[in-house]
Design a protein around this motif. Structure first.
Motif, PDB file in Angstrom:
ATOM      1  N   ARG A 153      -6.912  -8.251  -0.227  1.00 57.65           N
ATOM      2  CA  ARG A 153      -7.378  -7.417   0.886  1.00 57.65           C
ATOM      3  C   ARG A 153      -6.714  -6.034   0.779  1.00 57.65           C
ATOM      4  NH1 ARG A 153      -5.932 -10.499   5.186  1.00 57.65           N
ATOM      5  NH2 ARG A 153      -3.943  -9.429   5.340  1.00 57.65           N
ATOM      6  N   VAL A 154      -7.437  -5.010   1.234  1.00 64.45           N
ATOM      7  CA  VAL A 154      -6.848  -3.677   1.366  1.00 64.45           C
ATOM      8  C   VAL A 154      -6.412  -3.528   2.817  1.00 64.45           C
ATOM      9  CG1 VAL A 154      -7.231  -1.186   1.260  1.00 64.45           C
ATOM     10  CG2 VAL A 154      -8.262  -2.688  -0.476  1.00 64.45           C
ATOM     11  N   ASP A 155      -5.094  -3.461   3.039  1.00 63.83           N
ATOM     12  CA  ASP A 155      -4.578  -3.375   4.412  1.00 63.83           C
ATOM     13  C   ASP A 155      -4.564  -1.950   4.945  1.00 63.83           C
ATOM     14  OD1 ASP A 155      -4.181  -6.093   4.613  1.00 63.83           O
ATOM     15  OD2 ASP A 155      -2.119  -6.018   3.872  1.00 63.83           O
ATOM     16  N   SER A 156      -4.292  -0.998   4.063  1.00 62.51           N
ATOM     17  CA  SER A 156      -4.200   0.401   4.516  1.00 62.51           C
ATOM     18  C   SER A 156      -4.469   1.334   3.346  1.00 62.51           C
ATOM     19  CB  SER A 156      -2.807   0.685   5.106  1.00 62.51           C
ATOM     20  OG  SER A 156      -2.649   2.050   5.412  1.00 62.51           O
ATOM     21  N   LEU A 157      -5.207   2.412   3.631  1.00 58.19           N
ATOM     22  CA  LEU A 157      -5.472   3.439   2.619  1.00 58.19           C
ATOM     23  C   LEU A 157      -5.376   4.810   3.289  1.00 58.19           C
ATOM     24  CD1 LEU A 157      -6.391   4.473  -0.155  1.00 58.19           C
ATOM     25  CD2 LEU A 157      -8.762   4.152   0.602  1.00 58.19           C
ATOM     26  N   GLN A 158      -4.427   5.613   2.839  1.00 58.13           N
ATOM     27  CA  GLN A 158      -4.256   6.964   3.366  1.00 58.13           C
ATOM     28  C   GLN A 158      -4.245   7.947   2.209  1.00 58.13           C
ATOM     29  OE1 GLN A 158      -0.548   6.304   5.574  1.00 58.13           O
ATOM     30  NE2 GLN A 158      -1.674   6.523   7.493  1.00 58.13           N
ATOM     31  N   THR A 159      -4.952   9.057   2.378  1.00 62.36           N
ATOM     32  CA  THR A 159      -5.003  10.081   1.333  1.00 62.36           C
ATOM     33  C   THR A 159      -4.654  11.436   1.935  1.00 62.36           C
ATOM     34  OG1 THR A 159      -7.349  10.556   1.715  1.00 62.36           O
ATOM     35  CG2 THR A 159      -6.830   8.836   0.107  1.00 62.36           C
ATOM     36  N   ARG A 160      -4.194  12.343   1.081  1.00 66.20           N
ATOM     37  CA  ARG A 160      -3.949  13.715   1.521  1.00 66.20           C
ATOM     38  C   ARG A 160      -4.160  14.655   0.343  1.00 66.20           C
ATOM     39  NH1 ARG A 160       1.713  15.121   0.506  1.00 66.20           N
ATOM     40  NH2 ARG A 160       2.835  13.321  -0.323  1.00 66.20           N
ATOM     41  N   GLU A 161      -4.769  15.783   0.643  1.00 63.62           N
ATOM     42  CA  GLU A 161      -5.010  16.780  -0.392  1.00 63.62           C
ATOM     43  C   GLU A 161      -3.787  17.675  -0.530  1.00 63.62           C
ATOM     44  OE1 GLU A 161      -8.590  18.738   0.790  1.00 63.62           O
ATOM     45  OE2 GLU A 161      -9.869  17.221  -0.135  1.00 63.62           O
ATOM     46  N   PHE A 162      -3.378  17.901  -1.774  1.00 65.52           N
ATOM     47  CA  PHE A 162      -2.220  18.736  -2.077  1.00 65.52           C
ATOM     48  C   PHE A 162      -2.689  19.767  -3.094  1.00 65.52           C
ATOM     49  CE2 PHE A 162       1.751  19.906  -4.092  1.00 65.52           C
ATOM     50  CZ  PHE A 162       2.667  19.905  -3.051  1.00 65.52           C
ATOM     51  N   GLY A 163      -3.123  20.937  -2.588  1.00 71.15           N
ATOM     52  CA  GLY A 163      -3.758  21.903  -3.481  1.00 71.15           C
ATOM     53  C   GLY A 163      -5.069  21.321  -3.981  1.00 71.15           C
ATOM     54  N   ASN A 164      -5.238  21.280  -5.302  1.00 70.52           N
ATOM     55  CA  ASN A 164      -6.456  20.692  -5.860  1.00 70.52           C
ATOM     56  C   ASN A 164      -6.250  19.249  -6.297  1.00 70.52           C
ATOM     57  OD1 ASN A 164      -4.788  21.262  -8.016  1.00 70.52           O
ATOM     58  ND2 ASN A 164      -6.436  21.868  -9.388  1.00 70.52           N
ATOM     59  N   LYS A 165      -5.129  18.652  -5.887  1.00 72.49           N
ATOM     60  CA  LYS A 165      -4.830  17.262  -6.232  1.00 72.49           C
ATOM     61  C   LYS A 165      -4.857  16.379  -4.978  1.00 72.49           C
ATOM     62  CE  LYS A 165      -4.088  18.011 -10.617  1.00 72.49           C
ATOM     63  NZ  LYS A 165      -4.990  17.442 -11.665  1.00 72.49           N
ATOM     64  N   ILE A 166      -4.843  15.052  -5.200  1.00 76.34           N
ATOM     65  CA  ILE A 166      -4.871  14.090  -4.099  1.00 76.34           C
ATOM     66  C   ILE A 166      -3.697  13.122  -4.245  1.00 76.34           C
ATOM     67  CG2 ILE A 166      -6.172  12.208  -3.004  1.00 76.34           C
ATOM     68  CD1 ILE A 166      -8.729  13.521  -4.010  1.00 76.34           C
ATOM     69  N   TYR A 167      -3.027  12.855  -3.136  1.00 77.34           N
ATOM     70  CA  TYR A 167      -1.962  11.852  -3.086  1.00 77.34           C
ATOM     71  C   TYR A 167      -2.490  10.657  -2.287  1.00 77.34           C
ATOM     72  CZ  TYR A 167       1.692  14.867  -5.000  1.00 77.34           C
ATOM     73  OH  TYR A 167       2.457  15.648  -5.826  1.00 77.34           O
ATOM     74  N   VAL A 168      -2.156   9.447  -2.739  1.00 74.42           N
ATOM     75  CA  VAL A 168      -2.665   8.224  -2.120  1.00 74.42           C
ATOM     76  C   VAL A 168      -1.513   7.305  -1.726  1.00 74.42           C
ATOM     77  CG1 VAL A 168      -4.086   6.157  -2.446  1.00 74.42           C
ATOM     78  CG2 VAL A 168      -4.811   8.317  -3.455  1.00 74.42           C
ATOM     79  N   ASP A 169      -1.548   6.822  -0.487  1.00 74.74           N
ATOM     80  CA  ASP A 169      -0.623   5.778  -0.014  1.00 74.74           C
ATOM     81  C   ASP A 169      -1.458   4.535   0.281  1.00 74.74           C
ATOM     82  OD1 ASP A 169       1.763   7.332  -0.033  1.00 74.74           O
ATOM     83  OD2 ASP A 169       1.038   8.375   1.739  1.00 74.74           O
ATOM     84  N   LEU A 170      -1.164   3.445  -0.417  1.00 80.24           N
ATOM     85  CA  LEU A 170      -2.016   2.262  -0.371  1.00 80.24           C
ATOM     86  C   LEU A 170      -1.197   1.009  -0.072  1.00 80.24           C
ATOM     87  CD1 LEU A 170      -4.850   0.935  -1.035  1.00 80.24           C
ATOM     88  CD2 LEU A 170      -4.056   0.846  -3.410  1.00 80.24           C
ATOM     89  N   GLU A 171      -1.715   0.161   0.803  1.00 79.00           N
ATOM     90  CA  GLU A 171      -1.132  -1.157   1.054  1.00 79.00           C
ATOM     91  C   GLU A 171      -2.177  -2.210   0.725  1.00 79.00           C
ATOM     92  OE1 GLU A 171       0.799  -1.923   4.746  1.00 79.00           O
ATOM     93  OE2 GLU A 171       1.771   0.041   4.837  1.00 79.00           O
ATOM     94  N   ILE A 172      -1.810  -3.148  -0.137  1.00 81.12           N
ATOM     95  CA  ILE A 172      -2.726  -4.232  -0.497  1.00 81.12           C
ATOM     96  C   ILE A 172      -2.073  -5.569  -0.161  1.00 81.12           C
ATOM     97  CG2 ILE A 172      -3.883  -2.947  -2.336  1.00 81.12           C
ATOM     98  CD1 ILE A 172      -2.113  -4.405  -4.354  1.00 81.12           C
ATOM     99  N   ALA A 173      -2.888  -6.607  -0.011  1.00 82.25           N
ATOM    100  CA  ALA A 173      -2.390  -7.954   0.246  1.00 82.25           C
ATOM    101  C   ALA A 173      -2.621  -8.816  -0.992  1.00 82.25           C
ATOM    102  CB  ALA A 173      -3.096  -8.561   1.456  1.00 82.25           C
TER     103      ALA A 173
END
Length: 323
Positions: free
Chosen positions: A229-249
């Motif tokens: 399961r995907v418990d949480s997915l958060q993204t943020r744009e940093f200039g022209n790049k993307i950072y991802v914070d992910l929680e999986i089960a």
């Protein structure tokens, strides 16, 4: 990315320099004030392109002790500067048109020659080509500064359209068409400047990436072996790049090494599918079936009891086997 941006920027500088000189000569020889102003606008594009080069150069610098996350946001700074230049350019065009209308000086304008008409048509063709060329490469490398420069080319194209309308109008005996066209073009330029500014600011304040990209990431993660399961997915744009914070089960009975292997596989697959993602942080939670929890709390429908009973049996069996 940097090589493509530098190639596009060098092309822009050469084309704008030659175009500005050609329009200046045509404006002087054909007695066209509108064409001389348009030549100055093209010359300002050369300055804008140098801002793009500096912004992309700084954004491409590697992370260091003082900037551990890199320098990508410098490209956003360049885009904001370009949006300001674009807004000032639009204001200048609009103010000039309003001043001519309010001052009643349109009747004093000299009738421009045919050379000015030819120069305006050439300018429109060249600047539209430069807009699409720069825009295409900006999308390819996901560069906000390069996209801002593309819209600066479009503003110059619109300026040339206004100059052409004014020149033709003056030759037909309607000199008021020139300042009216300038005021309308000013509004289009302001709109482009606002969009560039808004996009750059969004990327500087950690705005999440678009919903479509997030859904694609979620779908990819759910397909990976071991992810329950995907418990949480958060993204943020940093200039022209993307950072991802992910929680999986994952299965709570797996060893630490096995859970880490699942997370490592998810990490690699995401980076392979999404080149614009620079960093991913993955946390693994033990899988808990919500229906089982509801059953233990007495909040499950009778129709689901048999399914829940089977889940509990599987859980007990795994506990007996041990890790």
């Amino acid at each position: 990315m940097e090589q493509i941006a530098m190639r596009v920027s060098k092309t822009s500088i050469i084309a704008n320099t030659l175009l500005a000189l050609a329009k200046l000569a045509a404006g002087i020889l054909a007695s066209s004030e509108a064409m001389v102003s348009d030549a100055v606008h093209s010359a300002s594009d050369v300055f804008s392109t140098f801002v793009v080069i500096i912004g992309i150069k700084l954004a491409g610098k590697k992370a260091d002790k003082e900037h551990p996350y890199g320098h990508e946001r410098m490209e956003c700074v360049a885009a904001i500067l370009l949006s300001a230049v674009l807004a000032v350019t639009g204001a200048g065009i609009g103010f000039s048109g309003l001043r001519k209308i309010a001052g009643g000086s349109v009747s004093d304008m000299a009738v421009p020659g045919r050379l000015a008409v030819a120069a305006a048509i050439l300018s429109i063709a060249v600047k539209e080509w430069m807009f699409w060329y720069t825009r295409g490469n900006a999308k390819k490398v996901n560069s906000g500064a390069l996209m801002a420069d593309a819209w600066h080319h479009r503003s110059d194209s619109l300026s040339s359209v206004g100059a052409l309308i004014g020149i033709i109008g003056a030759r037909m005996g309607f000199p008021l068409m020139d300042p009216l066209a300038s005021v309308i073009i000013c509004l289009f330029i302001f709109q482009a400047a606002y969009e560039i500014f808004k996009d750059a600011v969004d990327k500087m304040v950690d705005k999440s990436c678009d919903e479509e990209t997030q859904q694609k990431i979620r779908t990819l993660v759910q397909r990976q072996q071991g992810v329950m399961r995907v418990d949480s997915l958060q993204t943020r744009e940093f200039g022209n790049k993307i950072y991802v914070d992910l929680e999986i089960a994952a299965d709570g009975h797996l060893s630490l090494n096995e859970s880490h292997e699942i997370a490592e596989n998810v990490h690699d697959e995401i980076e392979k599918a999404f080149p614009q993602i620079k960093h991913i942080m993955i946390h693994v939670n033990p899988y808990i079936n919500r229906k089982m929890v509801y059953a233990l709390l007495g909040e499950v429908d009778k129709s689901d009891l048999e399914e829940v009973y089977g889940m509990i049996q599987d859980f007990v069996a795994k506990r007996k086997k041990g890790p």
